[in-house]
Structure formats: structure tokens, C-alpha cells
Scaffold this motif. Structure first.
Motif, PDB file in Angstrom:
ATOM      1  N   PHE A  34      36.209  41.013  36.515  1.00 13.74           N
ATOM      2  CA  PHE A  34      37.318  41.821  36.023  1.00 13.74           C
ATOM      3  C   PHE A  34      37.326  41.636  34.519  1.00 13.74           C
ATOM      4  O   PHE A  34      37.044  40.531  34.031  1.00 13.74           O
ATOM      5  N   HIS A  36      39.956  42.358  31.287  1.00 17.20           N
ATOM      6  CA  HIS A  36      41.193  42.839  30.694  1.00 17.20           C
ATOM      7  C   HIS A  36      40.996  42.852  29.187  1.00 17.20           C
ATOM      8  O   HIS A  36      40.871  41.804  28.559  1.00 17.20           O
ATOM      9  N   GLU A  57      48.740  39.832  28.292  1.00 13.53           N
ATOM     10  CA  GLU A  57      48.676  41.297  28.286  1.00 13.53           C
ATOM     11  C   GLU A  57      50.057  41.935  28.426  1.00 13.53           C
ATOM     12  O   GLU A  57      50.213  43.137  28.276  1.00 13.53           O
ATOM     13  N   TRP A  58      51.070  41.099  28.669  1.00 13.22           N
ATOM     14  CA  TRP A  58      52.456  41.566  28.793  1.00 13.22           C
ATOM     15  C   TRP A  58      53.269  41.302  27.527  1.00 13.22           C
ATOM     16  O   TRP A  58      54.479  41.514  27.523  1.00 13.22           O
ATOM     17  N   HIS A 110      46.086  49.692  30.286  1.00 12.05           N
ATOM     18  CA  HIS A 110      47.023  48.725  30.881  1.00 12.05           C
ATOM     19  C   HIS A 110      48.449  49.244  30.699  1.00 12.05           C
ATOM     20  O   HIS A 110      48.651  50.390  30.300  1.00 12.05           O
ATOM     21  N   HIS A 111      49.446  48.394  31.012  1.00  9.29           N
ATOM     22  CA  HIS A 111      50.837  48.873  31.025  1.00  9.29           C
ATOM     23  C   HIS A 111      51.287  49.426  29.666  1.00  9.29           C
ATOM     24  O   HIS A 111      52.156  50.297  29.607  1.00  9.29           O
ATOM     25  N   TYR A 153      40.045  50.254  36.154  1.00  8.76           N
ATOM     26  CA  TYR A 153      41.431  49.796  36.295  1.00  8.76           C
ATOM     27  C   TYR A 153      42.305  50.810  35.582  1.00  8.76           C
ATOM     28  O   TYR A 153      42.012  51.219  34.450  1.00  8.76           O
ATOM     29  N   TRP A 202      40.917  51.172  40.337  1.00 10.98           N
ATOM     30  CA  TRP A 202      41.703  49.984  40.697  1.00 10.98           C
ATOM     31  C   TRP A 202      43.092  50.195  40.105  1.00 10.98           C
ATOM     32  O   TRP A 202      43.286  50.075  38.896  1.00 10.98           O
ATOM     33  N   ASP A 204      47.165  49.889  39.327  1.00  6.21           N
ATOM     34  CA  ASP A 204      48.156  48.854  39.036  1.00  6.21           C
ATOM     35  C   ASP A 204      49.409  49.543  38.504  1.00  6.21           C
ATOM     36  O   ASP A 204      49.402  50.738  38.213  1.00  6.21           O
ATOM     37  N   TRP A 207      54.504  49.762  41.289  1.00  6.28           N
ATOM     38  CA  TRP A 207      55.556  49.153  42.114  1.00  6.28           C
ATOM     39  C   TRP A 207      56.962  49.682  41.831  1.00  6.28           C
ATOM     40  O   TRP A 207      57.873  49.440  42.603  1.00  6.28           O
ATOM     41  N   ARG A 237      46.750  49.932  46.585  1.00 10.88           N
ATOM     42  CA  ARG A 237      47.872  49.799  45.670  1.00 10.88           C
ATOM     43  C   ARG A 237      48.164  51.080  44.891  1.00 10.88           C
ATOM     44  O   ARG A 237      48.755  51.035  43.821  1.00 10.88           O
ATOM     45  N   GLY A 261      46.054  43.396  47.848  1.00 11.41           N
ATOM     46  CA  GLY A 261      47.187  42.486  47.657  1.00 11.41           C
ATOM     47  C   GLY A 261      46.817  41.035  47.358  1.00 11.41           C
ATOM     48  O   GLY A 261      47.679  40.236  47.020  1.00 11.41           O
ATOM     49  N   GLU A 263      46.048  38.958  45.039  1.00 13.13           N
ATOM     50  CA  GLU A 263      46.022  38.750  43.598  1.00 13.13           C
ATOM     51  C   GLU A 263      46.275  37.272  43.324  1.00 13.13           C
ATOM     52  O   GLU A 263      47.326  36.750  43.690  1.00 13.13           O
ATOM     53  N   TRP A 289      45.503  37.276  32.044  1.00 12.03           N
ATOM     54  CA  TRP A 289      44.450  38.276  32.270  1.00 12.03           C
ATOM     55  C   TRP A 289      43.875  38.701  30.925  1.00 12.03           C
ATOM     56  O   TRP A 289      42.688  38.624  30.697  1.00 12.03           O
TER      57      TRP A 289
END
Ligand code: JFZ
Length: 451
Positions: A34, A36, A57-58, A110-111, A153, A202, A204, A207, A237, A261, A263, A289
Motif C-alpha cells: 500500500f 499513502h 494523513e489526517w 485521500h480525504h 485507492y 480500493w 475509502d 462511512w 467498502r 474490513g 484494517e 499511513w
């Protein structure tokens, strides 16, 4: 077991595993990588001399309490300095290949919403950085060149899009989210069209309530993507069913091609897997990540990761190890040396991994069984004091024919260990006392054909 089936328009569209060759290839990977990589790799978990404990990464989401007030604005302008002068996709691909990875999952977005490809649906992309070049293309080309399959991703949640909502509570939210859905569809079709060799997506960031309410839209979009790219592999997902149930629909049937799931978490028995295909994605430190310049807490060793890999394959799953390159495009020394050690182990032992799956054998404390055809692979992590590896063969009347070290084919004795009430197929595989190893090792045990 459910007896009455709930009628679902947007539940799972298949029961049981996929049976096509593309999915079989996925199943045989064993080991993946993976990556990131994005704008968050520049601050690397810290800013203005402060380091933050959460996942690097957040970091954008932590503005407020202890971050400077204009942090989000600062963060959203970081792309103007994204210029990874040390980035060399061929070097990464070579390292992944030497580690033994058969597939890579790469963060296209990413987010935070920053696109590592020049998407025509937003300005917030690699095209508008000093680097300019299409990083997704460089990664896809380099990995494909060394024979590694690429998966993209993609975070549905996107902090950069004005239409993104966590929930939809008003007509205004609804209008905004419609524009976001259109944008998401555009980007996904763009990715699939621009990188046709990518084997799957992939997903993400799926949710939040806003997305969970989009059963019909997500279902139709999934169908559209699968029609565009037959064989495309999508995990569990991506979407929710009519009742907002995720991963597994309201009738207990998994949605998507494999269970996503697991993770930073592994099943412990074949029962935990429920007959699904699955992979486990794992960080090297606890939960980082993206690049974090200050890894805190326990950092997994190559031994830990190899054990998780073998355990995954013994339960018919794939194991994926995450790498977080820095803002200049370097893979850190710790990750490089882990990749090297795993690769050295894989060079000798990969026959116990690739194409192998769960063996119907009683779990033993010395390690794990994996199986391919009539060959059982015994990977030993806990060598018994008496050097005897207990084996109970489940198949009635089937005897082992020979045992040998995978590394050098030297024979190992098979001792009949008699019978007990439950089983008359007990054996000891006897490790020679003079055999010394400071690494997990593999013994091959060949079985007679089934009766
Ligand atoms: C998500 C991301 O938020 C994270 O940054 C990283 O990209 C990771 C691979 O995915 O985090 C998750 C995703 C799923 C679960 C937990 C954290 N989960 O299923 O429990």
C-alpha cells in the motif's frame, strides 16, 4: 442462518466467490504493498515545530484545538510547494518487486481531496504543483513494467469539494451533494479511462451518512464501472444497501468482490472469514499511513510482518504492507530495510505464499499451514523444544509421502505418532537437532492423492 430474505434493490448481486480468472489472480497474490502519498506527506505529522499523535494523513482535520487558526488554509495551499524532486517510480517499483509484492494500492486521492493525477474536474491536482507531472501514471507504468498489478485507492469523502456533506439535512445539502455525486462519478470514470491497466479500486471514506444514503446511485455507478472495465475488482467498502447496511447487506451477503474490513486487524480462524475473499492492510507503526517524521510507539519488525503474512495466507487472505513516502518522494530508511528483509525471506520461501491458501488441518502452536495442491507448507515460528512438529492429517486415510526443507530440499524425517480417539492420522515432523535458524523456516510436507 436467515430463513426469510429481505427484498433488496441494492444489496449484493452475487452469492459466493467470484470464479473468473482475474479474481483468481488476485487470490494468488499473497503479498501486496500500500502506498499513502499526498500533500500530507509534506508536514509529515508535524507543523511549526509541533508533532501530532494522530495519523499523519489526517493532519488537516486537526485544525482548531491545538493547531494554528489558519492551519486549514495553510494546508490547502501546501500543494503549491509539492515538488518531490527525489521521486522515482521505477525505484519504488523495484523495491516492491524485491520485497515480493504482487500488487500495489496507490492513493490517487485521500480525504483532503488532492488529486495525484491531473483530473479535469478540479484545480486541486498535481497539474497545479511545481511538479506538474501525472504521478498516478508514473506509478502505474513503473509497477506494471515490473509485473506488479495496480489498484487505485480513492476516498469518496473529499474535504476540498464544496458539495461534500457528512449528512444531508436540508434541501440545500441535497443540492450540494448532487453536485458532489456528479463530481465523484466523473472522477471515477476518468480514472478508469486514464489508467486502463488498473485492476481495481480500493474505496475509502464511504462511512458518512450522506454517502450511506446513496444506495441507488452507488449501485448504478458500480455497475457502470464494471461495464466499462470487465473484471474490475472492487472491495466491500464502496456502497451501502437499501437500509444503509455496509460491507455485508441486510441478508448477510457481502457486497463487492472481497472483504475490505480487515484494517490493521487479522482474522484468527477460518470461521472468522465466512468463506469470503479478503485482504488485510497493515501499517508498520501503530496507525500511520501517510509519512510521519516522528514514529512513536511500537514499530513492527520484519518478523512480525512475515508472521502476519503467513497467517493471512493460511486463512486464504492477502496481506498488504503500507509505505508512506516523504514529501520529496523518498521511502524512509526504516521501510526500505523492512522491505529488504521481507524480500530476502520471500526469495527463499515464496513457494509457501504465492498461490497458496488455507489447509484443512488442525492449527498447531509451532506456526501455520498453507497449501497448494498436494503440498503442505509448514512455516515454523515457534520451534518446539523436542524438535517435533505435530501434524494431524484431516483427510481420512491420507498419508504423508515425504518432508523436506523448502530452502534446500534436504529431507526431514516423518514419524508416525500413533493415533488417539479423535484421529488416527498423527505424525511428528522431526527437525534435525543440528539445524539452526534465526528466521522462520518452511518445511514442505507432501501428501498422497485423496482416496
Ligand atoms: C482509512 C483512512 O481514514 C486512513 O487514513 C487510511 O487511508 C486507511 C487505509 O483507511 O481508515 C480506516 C478505514 C477503515 C477502517 C478504519 C480506518 N475500518 O474499517 O475499521
Amino acid at each position: 442462518e436467515k430463513t426469510t430474505q429481505i427484498s433488496l434493490k441494492h444489496g449484493s448481486h452475487r452469492s459466493g466467490k467470484r470464479t473468473d480468472a482475474t479474481m483468481q489472480r488476485w487470490r494468488e497474490y499473497g503479498l501486496g504493498q500500500f502506498i499513502h502519498w499526498g500533500i500530507y506527506s509534506i508536514p509529515g505529522g508535524g507543523w511549526d515545530g509541533k508533532t501530532y499523535g494522530g495519523a499523519a494523513e489526517w493532519i488537516r482535520s486537526w485544525s482548531g484545538k491545538d493547531a494554528p487558526n489558519d492551519w486549514r488554509k495553510t494546508y490547502d495551499n501546501l500543494y503549491k510547494q509539492f515538488n518531490p524532486v527525489d521521486f522515482n517510480a521505477n525505484k519504488w517499483a523495484e523495491q516492491a518487486k524485491n520485497m515480493g509484492a504482487k500488487y500495489v494500492i496507490f492513493t490517487t486521492k485521500h480525504h483532503d481531496g488532492f488529486c495525484m493525477w491531473p483530473s479535469k474536474y478540479t484545480e486541486y491536482t498535481i497539474a497545479n504543483t511545481p511538479y506538474k507531472k501525472d504521478i498516478v501514471k508514473e506509478v502505474v507504468d513503473a509497477y506494471n513494467k515490473v509485473g506488479i498489478d495496480v489498484y487505485l485507492y480513492f476516498s469518496v469523502m473529499d474535504w476540498s469539494h464544496q458539495g461534500w456533506r457528512y449528512d444531508i439535512k436540508s434541501p440545500e445539502d441535497s443540492i450540494a451533494f448532487e453536485s458532489f455525486k456528479k463530481f465523484t462519478r466523473n472522477q471515477l470514470l476518468e480514472l478508469l479511462t486514464s489508467y486502463p491497466s488498473a485492476k481495481g479500486l480500493w474505496f475509502d471514506g464511504t462511512w458518512d451518512k450522506s454517502w450511506v444514503k446513496q444506495a441507488e446511485f452507488a449501485d448504478e455507478l458500480e455497475t457502470e464501472m464494471r461495464t466499462l472495465r470487465p473484471g474490475l475488482i472492487i472491495g466491500s467498502r464502496f456502497r451501502a444497501d437499501d437500509f444503509g447496511k455496509r460491507h455485508v447487506d441486510s441478508n448477510g451477503v457481502m457486497m463487492g468482490d472481497y472483504e475490505q474490513g480487515w484494517e490493521r486487524n487479522l482474522p484468527n480462524s477460518i470461521e472468522d472469514v465466512h468463506g469470503h475473499d479478503w485482504d488485510c492492510v497493515m501499517t508498520i507503526p501503530d496507525n500511520q499511513w501517510g509519512y510521519n517524521s516522528h514514529w512513536k510507539g511500537y514499530v513492527k519488525t520484519p518478523y512480525n510482518l512475515i508472521e502476519m503474512l503467513v497467517k493471512s495466507v493460511s486463512l486464504s487472505g492477502n496481506f498488504v504492507i503500507n509505505f508512506g513516502p516523504d514529501g520529496k518522494g523518498n521511502i524512509r530508511q526504516e521501510e526500505t530495510s523492512i522491505a529488504k528483509e521481507i524480500g530476502d525471506w520471500m526469495k527463499t520461501n515464496n513457494e509457501a505464499i504465492y498461490g497458496c491458501s488455507h489447509a484443512d488441518m488442525k492449527k498447531q502452536d509451532w506456526g501455520y499451514f498453507t497449501q497448494k495442491g498436494r503440498k503442505l507448507y509448514l512455516t515454523v515460528f515457534n520451534r518446539p523444544i523436542n524438535n517435533c512438529l505435530n501434524v494431524e492429517i484431516s483427510e481420512k486415510g491420507v498419508k504423508p509421502t515425504k518432508a523436506y526443507f523448502l530452502a534446500n530440499k534436504l529431507p526431514v524425517a516423518i514419524q508416525d505418532a500413533g493415533k488417539n480417539k479423535q484421529n488416527n492420522n498423527l505424525y511428528n515432523i522431526v527437525i534435525p537437532a543440528k539445524y539452526i535458524s534465526d528466521k522462520p523456516f518452511v518445511i514442505v510436507l507432501e501428501l498422497e492423492e485423496s482416496q
